[in-house]
Structures are given as structure tokens and as C-alpha cells.
Design a protein around this motif. Sequence first.
Motif, short mmCIF file in Angstrom:
data_model
loop_
_atom_site.label_atom_id
_atom_site.label_comp_id
_atom_site.label_asym_id
_atom_site.label_seq_id
_atom_site.Cartn_x
_atom_site.Cartn_y
_atom_site.Cartn_z
N THR A 1 0.84 -1.21 0.00
CA THR A 1 0.00 0.00 0.00
C THR A 1 0.87 1.25 0.00
O THR A 1 0.64 2.19 -0.77
CB THR A 1 -0.93 0.02 1.23
N THR B 1 -7.50 -1.96 -8.69
CA THR B 1 -8.13 -1.49 -7.45
C THR B 1 -7.21 -0.68 -6.54
O THR B 1 -7.58 0.43 -6.13
CB THR B 1 -8.75 -2.69 -6.69
N VAL C 1 -8.20 3.17 -5.80
CA VAL C 1 -8.67 3.58 -4.47
C VAL C 1 -7.74 4.64 -3.89
O VAL C 1 -8.19 5.64 -3.31
CB VAL C 1 -8.78 2.35 -3.54
N GLU D 1 -8.53 8.47 -2.91
CA GLU D 1 -8.29 8.87 -1.52
C GLU D 1 -7.39 10.11 -1.43
O GLU D 1 -7.44 10.84 -0.44
CB GLU D 1 -7.62 7.67 -0.80
N LEU E 1 -7.32 -4.81 -2.16
CA LEU E 1 -7.80 -3.64 -1.43
C LEU E 1 -6.66 -3.05 -0.61
O LEU E 1 -6.08 -3.72 0.23
CB LEU E 1 -8.95 -4.02 -0.50
N GLN F 1 -14.00 -5.73 -3.05
CA GLN F 1 -14.23 -4.30 -3.25
C GLN F 1 -15.55 -3.84 -2.64
O GLN F 1 -15.70 -2.68 -2.26
CB GLN F 1 -14.24 -3.98 -4.76
N ASP G 1 -16.65 -4.26 0.10
CA ASP G 1 -16.52 -3.87 1.50
C ASP G 1 -15.78 -2.55 1.68
O ASP G 1 -15.52 -2.12 2.81
CB ASP G 1 -15.75 -4.97 2.27
N LEU G 2 -15.44 -1.90 0.58
CA LEU G 2 -14.73 -0.62 0.68
C LEU G 2 -15.54 0.38 1.48
O LEU G 2 -16.73 0.57 1.23
CB LEU G 2 -14.53 -0.03 -0.71
N ARG H 1 -15.16 3.64 1.43
CA ARG H 1 -15.40 4.84 0.62
C ARG H 1 -15.19 4.52 -0.85
O ARG H 1 -14.54 3.54 -1.18
CB ARG H 1 -14.40 5.94 1.00
N HIS H 2 -15.69 5.36 -1.72
CA HIS H 2 -15.40 5.33 -3.16
C HIS H 2 -16.01 4.16 -3.91
O HIS H 2 -15.73 3.98 -5.09
CB HIS H 2 -13.88 5.32 -3.44
N TYR H 3 -16.84 3.32 -3.24
CA TYR H 3 -17.31 2.13 -3.95
C TYR H 3 -18.08 2.47 -5.21
O TYR H 3 -17.78 1.97 -6.30
CB TYR H 3 -18.14 1.21 -3.03
#
Lengths: 601, 601
Positions: A6, A33, A37, A41, A177, B512, B514-515, B517-519
Motif C-alpha cells: 500500500t 483497485t 482507491v 483517496e 484492497l 471491493q 466492503d470498501l 469509501r469510493h465504492y
Amino acid sequence: MTEGPTLYLSAFIDELVRSGVEHIVISPGSRSTPLAVLAAEHPQLRVWMIVDERSAGFFALGLAKARRVPVALLCTSGTAAANYMPAIAEAKLARVPLIVLTADRPHELRDVGAPQTIDQIAMYGRQVKWFMEMPIPEAAPLMLRHARMTAARAAAEAMQQPLGPVHLNFPLREPLLPDLDHPDLFAAGRDGDRAYVEVTFGVKQLPPETVQALAEQLKAHGRGLIVCGPMDMPAFAEAVTELAAVLGYPVLADPLSQLRSGSHRQDVIIDAYDAFLRDERTAESLEPEVILRFGAMPVSKPLLQYMNRHADSRLIVVDDGGWRDPTLLASDMISADPVQLCRSLADKLAGQAGGPTGIRSGYPPSGRDGAWLAEWQQLNEISRRVMQEGALDPEIEDLFEGRVFTELRELLPAGTVLLAGNSMPIRDLDAFYAVDERGVRMAGNRGANGIDGLVSTAMGISAAGERVVLVLGDLSFYHDMNGLLAAKLYQLPITIIVVNNDGGGIFSFLPQADLPRHYELLFGTPIGLDFRHAAAMYGGRYTKADTWELFREAVSQAVSADGLDVIEVPTDRRANAEHHRRIWRLIAERIQSRQAAGREG
Amino acid sequence: MTEGPTLYLSAFIDELVRSGVEHIVISPGSRSTPLAVLAAEHPQLRVWMIVDERSAGFFALGLAKARRVPVALLCTSGTAAANYMPAIAEAKLARVPLIVLTADRPHELRDVGAPQTIDQIAMYGRQVKWFMEMPIPEAAPLMLRHARMTAARAAAEAMQQPLGPVHLNFPLREPLLPDLDHPDLFAAGRDGDRAYVEVTFGVKQLPPETVQALAEQLKAHGRGLIVCGPMDMPAFAEAVTELAAVLGYPVLADPLSQLRSGSHRQDVIIDAYDAFLRDERTAESLEPEVILRFGAMPVSKPLLQYMNRHADSRLIVVDDGGWRDPTLLASDMISADPVQLCRSLADKLAGQAGGPTGIRSGYPPSGRDGAWLAEWQQLNEISRRVMQEGALDPEIEDLFEGRVFTELRELLPAGTVLLAGNSMPIRDLDAFYAVDERGVRMAGNRGANGIDGLVSTAMGISAAGERVVLVLGDLSFYHDMNGLLAAKLYQLPITIIVVNNDGGGIFSFLPQADLPRHYELLFGTPIGLDFRHAAAMYGGRYTKADTWELFREAVSQAVSADGLDVIEVPTDRRANAEHHRRIWRLIAERIQSRQAAGREG
């Protein structure tokens, strides 16, 4: 995805932002992904979600053109990445900075039949300037340095002259994720507020003695021309017109040179050469001694033929790092910044100027006494008048395509970006939009001149906050109809003028029109679509502009409205070609009769 | 264009036809004029004019899939050619024979800023099997031989195992109109009626002693599996099921293996493994000794996980010239023709068969006594019953996506091609279309598994004269909406079922979802289009199938009608994921309770 990978990726995204990237255009996908993401963010990165990657590519191209900074693209693995190819090819030739990020399977899943896995290593070949296969992300100190350095470098490579697209391929392992809980997600590997690498670009200048020599050579040639093709340097218009004035050279300015509209001096600008150079006798008589050419090659074919005709004149091409000379006639190739070169030449010449000296009489006119420039100016004025009258001719019963630009010239607010499609619109823009002072920025996709991607390019320009009016043909509109989705989803203001001649109008001007068989099948290609449905599907207003009154009304409203306007101008391919030819004939006649009068007088 | 270059190109086109090319898909353009006109002039070549080159690429892919012979593609220079990239990438991995012909500027106009000129040398990189830069056309005897030999060879390279796309780049000089007056235009360089080169392909077979050894090894393993992924060999279904019967092995058949529908024996076919292998205990208990795998990797992720779980079992992959094993578990890679291999193995085994010998008791079941196969059959039956009930559950208020295939199984006429889009449709086809005898040919674009190009692929299949029903999601439909133009222009019969969950439904099944934010921005990606307008624009009928009654009625009418039908099935992403999960849970419960009963009994 654990903290290590990450942080590698968040450092990369963060450093893109520090390197000047403001926008990222993302298409949905699974493998991408973590980067998607993290981009969403990041507080300073604007995410645009564009489903069709082909449109996404051109959307990013439009954004980057408008903003003149690199724009990032991100998609998942497989054919998604292949859909970027057209926009990348255009960006390479049009010199637009894109940073293409493709997600890929990790090495252990490549070329073994794993799903959605194509060979992405250097997959864009020579359509990109630079390619890097990224490592499996990890947060060792050296690797964080690598993430930041590579982001900075990608932006720098894209912005290095000649600008263009770069490609980074990211192998990514599941789980995908990212770990968003890290307290300082975008700070890894970063020390302080500045960019990890501050990149500074020098400006390529010739040594003073070379400038001096060139200035003297130009001064020695009275009959010189400056030819300006597509380019987009805000300071160039003033610099080149000042140089032209000092030299007494006409400036033949392609619409995309950004010389056709603005507050720079316009007396030296010739904007109707495409019309009068069609006349063989005129083209023959205007014999230049030297041609100084900037930017890409102009769209005008008569100009190209004119340059080929006068193959013995000296051709000096200025191109900062490129080699663009389709005439193969360049005697001098100067790799330097065009603005700087114009300024230093003008300075040298102004310092030693004493006005034109020596008088030559007869035809062709000499440059020494200003007759050369005056001749071009007169031809320009005659042509411009005929075109204006011809375009507005009330006898023309159907709608003449050239008039779209004659009309737009009166209708567009200052600062509008006027994007012209390929095939006919860019040629009609060239012919029928006379120079003005209002500062309309003219644009096109003239790297590879495709009919694809125009709608999305316009959407990208709109996304950058510009007011944009796109003029394109029906085939081109159809080709990128998917681009309209961005207008719907993002409520982007945009005016699209579809010149609908139901097929490939440009072929009516080409030898293909004389084919005994197969013409409509292979070149006419009528598609017969009612674009009203497209406007409805994407939530736009639709106007069929059957008359110029309707056209003016629709455009006037559209250019200050929100959302999408589709204004269709129905025309007739064959009649349109005829109108064009009649205007070219009339111009040739007027010029010939003036010269006959001159010889008699 | 004079006679010489014309004859070179006409010889090339003629020899394509003699080499088995029946169709050429052309997109409009100028530089490609001589090849386009000659193709249209050739009496045995069918020309399809498709404006959008991306669609054209997939249209050719569909044609080639349906016809199982090479299909030619032709476009002009520049980004036109770049638009082929997605279809080419798919064709490479899906092993579909395409002959891509790109027109190019001649050498003197390359990389000098000439219009519409990108670098086309090997521009598709490793996405094609073979690339040739063609010479400037001329009619010297050696060059006519070159034209014919290269056409023959291009077709042969495309048809050589593994099949795939090849690319020829043609530098063409003006004038571009070919000389059609030649009395025997397509006879140049040709002697008699036969092809210039008759190409014969051998079939790769193992030596008898190797087959013997393999047969003995398989016979020694009672608990064996045959796994069949996507492939398209008409004789394979019978060959592999006969082999399975002799061995007492279940055949796990992906829907695209062409084993799910047809007149071959079906008792050995397991079609619900995707459902019951989701249950960990079941997957654990079914321990295979050997797996014999054919075709590409099946779509089922539970199957992949099952194979990974039993990493110690011997995995024999049969792949004629390829290396497709994303598990990296293959202990044996056999490069041979699958049909021949199945037949010779079955022959060997039948010759020495004496029925299963040796009895093992307990669990896991032994293969010797048929218990192994019986166990798979029972699990399959339980799962199939639950899925059937679950899909048809009247308690489900909204439309359940899986049921589309349960319904289609009852509605499709024999011989229909059922093309399933990627993401969810192919997975629902896998789960919910139970094996039948009617001979539906199932297809998908499972080389690179993109969501792009599906509509055009279906159009190409229709153009080949097949009845085609395409099922795809709303994003995928949107992505290739341009493909619908072919239905309008060519009146192609086609039924398109759009499963509209307004966005990326598959992500509801992935982590994904379960993200925090941003889903919706990155994965949900709702586009909110009313596809009624698309159907109207392209002259199709549109039905919103809100109920299954409406759905059945619409499909029944569409599959025997002319023209385009768009049938939209509105679903709910989240509810749909829930329904799926409930069915998987129910299957696991039934299996567990049966085993519990078995242990008690």
C-alpha cells in the motif's frame, strides 16, 4: 493488501501529484483497485471515472491539452489497456503529456492462460516515449525511493520536449484492497513538503553567433515566408509576428498555430493561402527565397504543393527535438525553442535594422520594399472577400459546410476553445475562419488526424474548465458517441456541432469520387443515423439547424448554457464539394483579372 | 495507380481468397483505397463495411469464430489501425485467425510529420503471431510470386496451431485508385485454378508407445478428473466423453467447452461443479489422483481453488502448441491434438478394459468401483436441483440474473449461438445453464475476458449466417454500442439481452464491495442510460422485460425474427449477489445434510 505494498503505491500516487498531475482518468476494473482507491483517496487528485477506455484515453488527452500538464490514466489489465492505443498514438504525435498506468497480473500469472492477461510489457511499442515495468510493490526504503523517483520521472519524461505519453505497467497481487488505515498514507518516503525530485527544464537556445548568422541570412532574403503549423505555445504568437514584421515576411498561419485569433499583431498574418495557392499561376509566381517553418505541418494541401513546387527555396525547420518535414526539403533543421528563437532573431534584426534597402521592380515582387508582403496581403484580402461572399451567398439553397465557421467566428465568446474534427471540419476552419482578435483557442487532434476520439477530447477540455465548441462530421461523431456519457455523468457544458452529410464527405473532393463502382460502399458510407436519439440517451438538448437563423440561435444559447448541446447541420456531400470548388474558381478568376488589370495599367 | 502496383495487390487479394478467406471487414479511409477497391471487385470476397475500426475488429473476430476460417481486416493508416488493438489482443489469446491488413504511408513519408502517419511497423507487438512489412507494390514476376506466397502464408500462419491474428502492413503511394481496366485483374501470377500454395496441416499425435504409457498411468488412477475449458473443436465432445466413460472419470465441462449442449453422451458430464466446489468440505473431500485438462482454463474460480487445494494430484495439461496453466501445477504438458489424443487413449483403454477392478471402501470414494464418478454425479444432481429451484423461486421479487440462463435453456432453438458477455453473464451461464441435448453453441470472448467488443462479435457471428443470442451486462453493452450499426446497415438478425444492473455488478461479489469509501465511484459506476434510445437509433425493437413472462415472450419472438432485438432485464446488483449467495449456501447445506445422513445410515 498489507501496509508495505500500500505504501509503495500511495507514495507513487502522492508523488504524481507533487510532480504536477492534477487529474487522473480511471476506468473500472478489479486489478487496478489499489491504485484507483488510492487515487480517489488522495485529497489533491481529481478522479474522472470513464467507463470506455478508448474514450478515457481521449478524455485525458483533452484534459492534458487544455491544462498543458501531464494527466494520468489508469485501467485494469487486458483489452482495457489495448483500448488506450488510439489516444496514445495521437498523444505521441500531437505531443501531449499522458502518464498511462496499466494494472497487470504479477509475473507468476503471465502467459499461462490466466484470465484477463495480455502481454503488457511495452505493449504500446513506439507510440510511447518511455516505458517502465514496475516492481511488485513493497515498502523497503529503497523501494519507496523508487516509487517517488519513478513518479517524478514519468511526469518529467512526459513533459520533456517533445512532450508525449509514457507508460508504466504495475504487476499487482491479490489481495487488492489497499490498507487505508495508515495514519499518514501519502507521506511514506517523503521528507518535507517539496517534491521528491524538483525537475527543471532548460529552454533550448542557439548560441548568439548562430543567431547572428541566421539573422543575416534571413535579412539577405527579401522574399521570405514564415509558415506556422499546429502548435500550442501561448507566447509564440507575439514573438513570431514581431519577427515577421521586422523581416517583412508574411506569416502563413494554420488555424491550430494559435495565430488566427488573439491580441497579437495581425497585419502580417496570411490566413487564406489555402484558397489562393490553389491557383497554379499564383502559386508559381510567388517564388520564395527562404521559408522558416514552425510547428507541425499545416493542414493545407495547396500549401504543401506550393512548397514542393518551390523546392529550390531554402527551407529552415524549427522543431524542438523533433524532425517534422514531410516535404523532405528542409535544408536546415533547428532544434531550439521557437519562442526564444523568434525573440532573439527579432532582437538581432531590430538592432541592425534600417528599413528595407535596395529597390527591385517587376514581378515577382521584391521583399526589400515591402512589395512582397503587400502582394500576399492583397491576395489574402481578395480571397477572404470572395470566401466571405461565397459562404454567405443567399443563392445557395442547402447549408454550405464552410459557412459553419464563418458563422461561428461571429458567435463564439472570447476564450472559447474551438475544437475541429478531422477530414472536412479542420479544412473548413482553415479556409473560412478569418483572423480575429477575440482570442478563441483553436484545437484539433492533428497528431495522427484520426476521426476517432473527438467527442471525448472535447469532454476532457470541458473537464478542464474550458468552454468548448466541437465541430465534427457525422462519421466522427458516431465513432466516439460513447464519449457523450461524460457529459451526462459530470454535467459537463459542451456544444457539439455535427455537420451531417451522411457519410465520408471528404471523399467527394478526392479522386475516389470518380470510381466507376463501389463508391458509396467504400467511401460514401452513409450511416443514416438520427442523432436525436443519441442526445436523448445522454441527456442533451438537440437542435436540427435547418437554417442559419436556427443555427445562430442554437449556438448562441448553447455556448452559455450548462450541459450538452448537440446541434446538427444537415448538408449535402456533393453540393458541398461543388460550392467549395465554385469559391476556389472565383478566387482564381478575381486574382487573374486583377493581375491582367495590373499588367494593362 | 498504374497496372504494375495494381496487379501486385490484386494478386494478393485473389490469393487470400484461394487460401480460404471468404470475408473482409473494411473501414473507410483513403490510404487503403487500392486494397479496398480490389476487395470489393473480387467476385468471391464478401465485403463488410464497418465504420468504427474497434467494432470492425470484433466483427471480424465473430465472423472468424463462427466460420473457423481466417477473416481479413482492412483499414487506413494512423489511429484507425490502433483501434484494432483490443480485438487483436482477444484473437491472440482466444486463438482466432485474423489477417489484419493496414495501409501505411510509403517510407519517404514516415516519421517526418506527414498526416495520418503513425509508426505501424510491428505496432501490435506480441499481440499478433506474425508480422510482415510489405514492399512497395510492383508487378515483376518475383514480386507477383511474393504477393501470392505472402497471402497464402498469412492465412497459413493464422491457421497454424495455436491459431491467431497476423498483421501485414502495406506502404502505398499515390495515386491510390487501382487500374480496374485490366482484362484479367485477379489472374496475375497465377497458373491454373489451384491455390498458389496448397497448405496442408498435419495433426499433432503422440507416438503409440507414449499413448500406451499414458493410458496405463490413467488406468492406475481410479480417482481421475477430466477438466474441459473453452475450446471449439466440433469432434471433441464425443471423443472426450467416450474417453471419460472408459476411464470412469467425471468431465468438468466449462460452458465454452461445447460439452454442455449436444448429442454426445452426457452422463459423465459435471456442469454444476462451480456451485458445489464452493463448499470447502466438499472440495476437500473430493481428492483427485490425476487431472487431465483440455482447452483454456475454465471460468469457475471455485474450480481453480479446488485445483490449487489438491496441488499434489498429478495435472496433465493437453494444449496443442500453447502453455496454458495458470495453476502452475502441471506435471505434464502434452502438445498434441486433443481429439486424436482422446481417441487413441480410449482405443488403448477399451482394448484392455475389463471394467473397474479392486474395491475400496470408505470416503473419498474409489474410482475402481464407479463410486468416484457416482459421487460427482450425485453432487451435481443435488446442486442442479437447488439451482433450478433457487433460480425459479417465486419468492424472489426482483429479477434474478441467473434465471436468464435457466429460461434461455428452454427458449433457444437448436443450433443457436449463445454468446455470453464477460463479468457476470459467463459466470451465470456456467452456473445456471444445465447440460442439454439441443446443440446450442456457446461462445464468449474468453481470451482476454474484456467487457469490450461483445456486440460486434455477435454481429460478426450473425454475419456468418448464425442465429445469435447475446447476453451481456449494461456496461458491456454500452462499451460496444457502436457495434449496433452493423445490425442497421446489414439488417442482421440478432437478439441482445442486456442484464441491466446499472453498473459493475461483479464487484458486488468481490472484496471491493466492503470498501468504506469510493465504492460507487470506482466500482459501482452506474451509468443510468435508457437503452430504448439506442435501439431506436439503430432501428431495433426494444423490450423492457420486467417479468419473466415478458422475457419469455420477447425472446421467443426475437429468436425467429429478422433484425435487431434489444431485450433489457432490469436487475438489482445487491439483491442479485444475495440470491447467488443464498443458493450457494443452500447447496452446501443440502450436501452436508446428505453426508450426515450417509454417515448415520
